[in-house]
Design an enzyme around this catalytic site. Structure first.
Site, PDB file in Angstrom:
ATOM      1  N   TYR A   8       0.898  -1.152   0.000  1.00 21.75           N
ATOM      2  CA  TYR A   8       0.000   0.000   0.000  1.00 21.75           C
ATOM      3  C   TYR A   8       0.936   1.201   0.000  1.00 21.75           C
ATOM      4  CZ  TYR A   8      -3.564   3.356   1.380  1.00 21.75           C
ATOM      5  OH  TYR A   8      -4.417   4.434   1.420  1.00 21.75           O
ATOM      6  N   ASP A  73      -9.294   3.441   0.048  1.00 23.71           N
ATOM      7  CA  ASP A  73      -8.022   3.400   0.774  1.00 23.71           C
ATOM      8  C   ASP A  73      -8.062   2.330   1.865  1.00 23.71           C
ATOM      9  OD1 ASP A  73      -7.276   5.361  -0.933  1.00 23.71           O
ATOM     10  OD2 ASP A  73      -7.153   6.960   0.537  1.00 23.71           O
ATOM     11  N   ASP A  93       1.657  13.459   8.391  1.00 18.88           N
ATOM     12  CA  ASP A  93       0.330  13.544   7.785  1.00 18.88           C
ATOM     13  C   ASP A  93      -0.654  12.646   8.528  1.00 18.88           C
ATOM     14  OD1 ASP A  93      -1.554  13.987   5.531  1.00 18.88           O
ATOM     15  OD2 ASP A  93      -1.172  11.858   5.180  1.00 18.88           O
ATOM     16  N   GLU A  99      -3.924   5.239   8.489  1.00 19.07           N
ATOM     17  CA  GLU A  99      -3.621   4.001   7.774  1.00 19.07           C
ATOM     18  C   GLU A  99      -2.657   3.121   8.567  1.00 19.07           C
ATOM     19  OE1 GLU A  99      -4.618   6.402   3.724  1.00 19.07           O
ATOM     20  OE2 GLU A  99      -2.527   5.958   4.150  1.00 19.07           O
TER      21      GLU A  99
END
Lengths: 158, 158, 158, 158, 158, 158
Positions: A8, A73, A93, A99
């Site tokens: 990813y 996502d 971020d 994530e």
């Protein structure tokens, strides 16, 4: 014939530093035989209906677009072998954080890649703990994705 | 006699905006009878051995301190009923992201609280999706933590 | 030489519609080079001791048989790359629901396949949300299982 | 003063049998001092914007409504102590299945409540395995939600 | 060219029985074409900085070493396809238990391998439940890791 | 009126040391106002049909008994607030390990309680990592279960 892993591709594309690191990281995994780039998940290629909010500001308040792009996502994180974060210590971020946090709780492998000239700079404490390994960007093209292992960040934590 | 819930108090303390929101949010949950403030988890109160890296820069590279403080925050997320993020749209924080992502995958409730004068500003797409509800800071003191429900962010997403 | 994925073949075999769709879906994945059919999990082939309750009604109250067959399906969900549900909107099945729900919480990819002449009919709200992608049965033989992505159901939800 | 638990009230409202069982189960938990009914999650009370698809058929294809209502139910499952399914063996429901499957993987307690005159009838194999305990509807008002324990279904499984 | 799976090689190396079984199991998976031995995770090869506590007793109280070595094993469990426990019924090991428990909750496949002359001896009740399949050591070299299935232990449980 | 927490009482009852620690720990939590002993889960009280294998050796090979008793303990882990392990360093137990491993992956809090005269002795590396906090048995009666926090084991690890 070697095995390889999907990643990813978790990276910002908003500042110069981010764009430079993004492109270098993309080149590195293409050169890395242990990465299956073709089947890896690059968020920028999965914006709902192919629309990007930076080019279509009318999407800013479109919940169908937002929900679908978020879910894209999420699916990318869930179906990739490795979450690879291209990480700029002083341009951290929150999206990348979400994530990494999800990936950790689901049992994925979190690899943090830091540009060589940023290496050692202080990173957030939670990244220190959620990351499973930390490497320099120059090491990425030779990193063996088939042999995931653990190491601490060799730098500062704030 | 009312029931109440514990919160993981997820908030930055590094900028003026953050400090102002931090203090207002703390006052609000103290005034909220559905929050069990006494047993809630405030990360700043759980730095390993009571040492803070902003006051003890020698900790920046101390892995025992970093590992223990990270694990403290992980335990806080896991053992609290609600992850409450005091959220400044233009000062998003990766550590908060990791906590929200973990919480989501573990099945916790993520409540995003935004100062009234920041409400509506664009937030990260992943926060839009990982958040279970979004309220204004002025609503926090009356929010019923015993009745968690879902809503979309009523603002922009980038 | 292409990569491929294993699927948990989640489909009913109790009605004519189900049997027809079951067989067509099986043919489609055999024709699909991105599916590893040989190593996929087909629940009907994993009944404990090879005994099926429809042929051996004495098993109806045999808890050892029930516990083992349930665990077989649980293992199938956990060890397959993709949960593929052959889905008839007006013959929804609770067993399929449990498998989809488990799969979602464990971070698996849920692909919902609907016969062409059933496409667009109302499906349960929870399937809408637990499904990661929805395709027509005629698209199955060409679907790229190596590139999982997200999309909403293009039909009604009740 | 007794402790009590919140429940996710998982029950259909589409057939006569379902409505009858729904109402009896609701009365039973109101009479049960170990249930915190006030703070329990009843899906019918959390349709997005208060709109129900059976009364507003225009919502059938409204993705914002569907995504928000699904997420409401997901939040209900995640934040309740117990998933209580009012279960009619011959009217099994896929939405209930998804909720039970999610709940199991997240470590929640699944209690299956079956009307007395339906008790013993064959239930789906996956419910047999995903359920943590099975009781008759007449036992619900006295069931001790503070002492969750395990038992097999004392009936048939298909 | 056959597919194959990575294993987390979960086995003690402290007693004669353990060492004998360890070596036989290692030979068996090397002879098994469905195992990718090269990319499998062997904890003994991932002690932090290559230091083993049995050879370096000063590590007994070194928390950085302990935290990193623990995290290495956690990563091994999370990134391997199968957790393979070489299991001596009367020399059960808590570390193996923690790995099996984690693996189960994360949805991994737990294969318990027992030396032939120990087969049938009583094992712990929790291993009975956390194991997905149980085989004799002599069966290991021919076991098909690409077709994971469920079975109960064919022996005693205490 | 104080809040309190339920515990999963994870302790052996097979050796003298274990029995002594078991009884002392039970007394301590009864004296501790932050523990809800009445609603806590004590595995010995949840053997299927009230039968214990040490008193009924015919159960050794009874799979229905084993599956149900295992599931009882699994439910106990999932529904308790805290997993409390009464831990004898030189009598470690694999069943306890499986419970700690599951609990960790599900996001529960693992508290390791060690008899005072065993404190500091080497414990397994995986317990070091899966434990969230470690206390002496003499501290148990005053430990505040409402304020879970993290600490490393203050002793040796092998």
């Amino acid at each position: 014939m070697s095995k390889n892993k999907t990643v990813y591709f978790c990276a910002g594309w908003f500042t110069d530093k981010q764009n430079k690191a993004y492109n270098e990281a993309m080149e590195a995994i293409k050169a890395n035989p242990t990465v299956d780039v073709e089947n890896s998940y690059v968020p920028l290629q999965h914006q709902y209906k192919g629309l990007r909010v930076d080019e279509h500001p009318e999407l800013l308040e479109d919940r169908e677009w937002a929900a679908a792009t978020y879910n894209g996502d999420r699916v990318g994180v869930q179906t990739s072998d490795v979450i690879m974060a291209v990480y700029i210590p002083d341009e951290e971020d929150i999206g990348m954080g979400i994530e990494l946090g999800m990936a950790r709780a689901l049992g994925k492998y979190n690899l943090i890649v830091i540009p060589d000239d940023e290496w050692g700079k202080p990173i957030n404490l939670m990244t220190f703990g959620a990351g499973d390994n930390f490497i320099k960007l120059s090491e990425l093209k030779d990193y063996d994705f088939n042999k995931p292992s653990f190491n601490f960040y060799d730098g500062a934590v704030y």
